[in-house]
Design an enzyme around this catalytic site. Structure first.
Site, mmCIF file in Angstrom:
data_model
loop_
_atom_site.group_PDB
_atom_site.id
_atom_site.type_symbol
_atom_site.label_atom_id
_atom_site.label_comp_id
_atom_site.label_asym_id
_atom_site.label_seq_id
_atom_site.Cartn_x
_atom_site.Cartn_y
_atom_site.Cartn_z
ATOM 1 C CB CYS A 175 38.373 39.917 43.393
ATOM 2 S SG CYS A 175 39.265 40.569 45.298
ATOM 3 C CG ASN A 176 37.509 46.513 42.478
ATOM 4 O OD1 ASN A 176 37.812 47.209 41.242
ATOM 5 N ND2 ASN A 176 36.818 46.062 42.292
ATOM 6 C CB CYS B 132 34.401 45.689 47.158
ATOM 7 S SG CYS B 132 34.673 44.781 48.075
HETATM 8 N N1 DGL Z 1 35.149 41.598 46.615
HETATM 9 C C1 DGL Z 1 36.571 41.828 46.624
HETATM 10 C C2 DGL Z 1 37.075 42.987 46.011
HETATM 11 O O1 DGL Z 1 35.990 43.324 45.081
HETATM 12 C C3 DGL Z 1 37.130 42.403 48.192
HETATM 13 C C4 DGL Z 1 36.291 41.493 49.442
HETATM 14 C C5 DGL Z 1 37.212 41.269 50.296
HETATM 15 O O2 DGL Z 1 37.920 41.823 51.149
HETATM 16 O O3 DGL Z 1 37.643 39.985 50.232
HETATM 17 O O4 DGL Z 1 38.403 43.894 46.398
#
Ligand code: DGL
Length: 270
Positions: free
Chosen positions: A81-82, A194
């Site tokens: 998760c970024n 993301c």
């Molecule tokens: N999958 C998450 C990322 O890579 C973000 C999704 C969220 O906002 O929770 O940032």
């Protein structure tokens, strides 16, 4: 409760995200290393992370991670998760001795590949506003123009899509439109910053105003994970499991989607 994973000869790797996006990273790790006992954990009780303020996000990830590490005793954790990685990695690394692999915007490779020298970083509003992201640009953009594009809805739309809900093309097109800039030079590369966004890759290609290269860092993350673990052993025999902090069990469309990522069993709440 302590899980039997800790006793396995196959190293356990915990892949963590706010929701389903981390599956795009898990898929690459599984393809590269069939000997790893993968556990997927989604903090869906508070999804999306992109809307949480910094203090709330640090507190939340830190508390959930304490619990997950105590339960599964992984050899390594991937923060897939970024939004979480760009903020919480120093805190997690200070608290735990196991290695953490993060996912951060792939600005360096994108700038290196861009011919027009104009790239967009498509991310959550949280990732876009981070000092960490701006530091990456300062350090690695070179002469490349980097446009930061925060999307509030693309991650929730990707979740809905994977759950089998109808997602109108127009909604996706609206979210990605600001990433396409023609101002002196034209955007030719878009960083998927993301982990949810590669879930929509086919649609992104179809709906893009013009063709661009989409950069998904998941294969590079998988290689980094492999480089930190002992040489591959025998393949795992048990299925990969997924856990959701909400305690909600997946409906039939999501269960089918999870299966396509190699997840046979969705377990109890974390
Ligand atoms: N999958 C998450 C990322 O890579 C973000 C999704 C969220 O906002 O929770 O940032």
């Amino acid at each position: 409760m302590q899980d039997s994973l800790a006793n396995s000869v196959n190293p356990a790797v915990l892949v963590f995200d706010s929701g389903l996006g981390g599956l795009t990273v898990l898929r690459e790790i599984a393809a590269l290393r069939r000997d790893l006992k993968l556990v997927y954990a989604a903090d869906d009780a508070v999804f999306p992370y992109g809307r949480l303020d910094d203090a709330a996000l640090i507190g939340r990830v830190s508390a959930v991670m304490d619990d997950l590490i105590a339960r599964y005793r992984p050899a390594l954790v991937v923060i897939a998760c970024n939004t979480a990685s760009t903020l919480t990695l120093p805190v997690l690394r200070a608290k735990h001795t196991i290695p953490f692999v993060g996912t951060v915007p792939a600005i360096k490779p994108a700038c290196a590949r861009s011919k027009t020298k104009r790239i967009s970083v498509l991310a959550t509003p949280g990732t876009v506003k981070r000092d960490y992201t701006r530091e990456l640009i300062r350090e690695f953009a070179g002469g490349c123009e980097v446009d930061l594009v925060g999307s509030e809805w693309l991650a929730p739309l990707a979740e809905a899509y994977l759950r089998g809900e109808e997602v109108a093309d127009g909604r996706i097109a609206r979210e990605i439109a600001p990433a396409f800039i023609d101002r002196g030079s034209m955007t030719d590369t878009v960083v998927l910053a993301c982990t949810h966004y590669p879930l929509l890759l086919e649609k992104l290609r179809k709906l893009a105003p013009w063709p661009v290269e989409w950069i998904d860092p998941a294969p590079a993350i998988a290689r980094r994970v492999a480089s930190l673990l002992p040489a591959p052993g025998s393949p795992v025999t048990e299925p990969t499991r997924a856990f959701f902090t909400s305690g909600k069990l997946p409906g039939s469309a999501l269960a089918k989607a999870l299966k396509s990522f190699g997840i046979e069993a969705a377990g109890e709440a974390v």
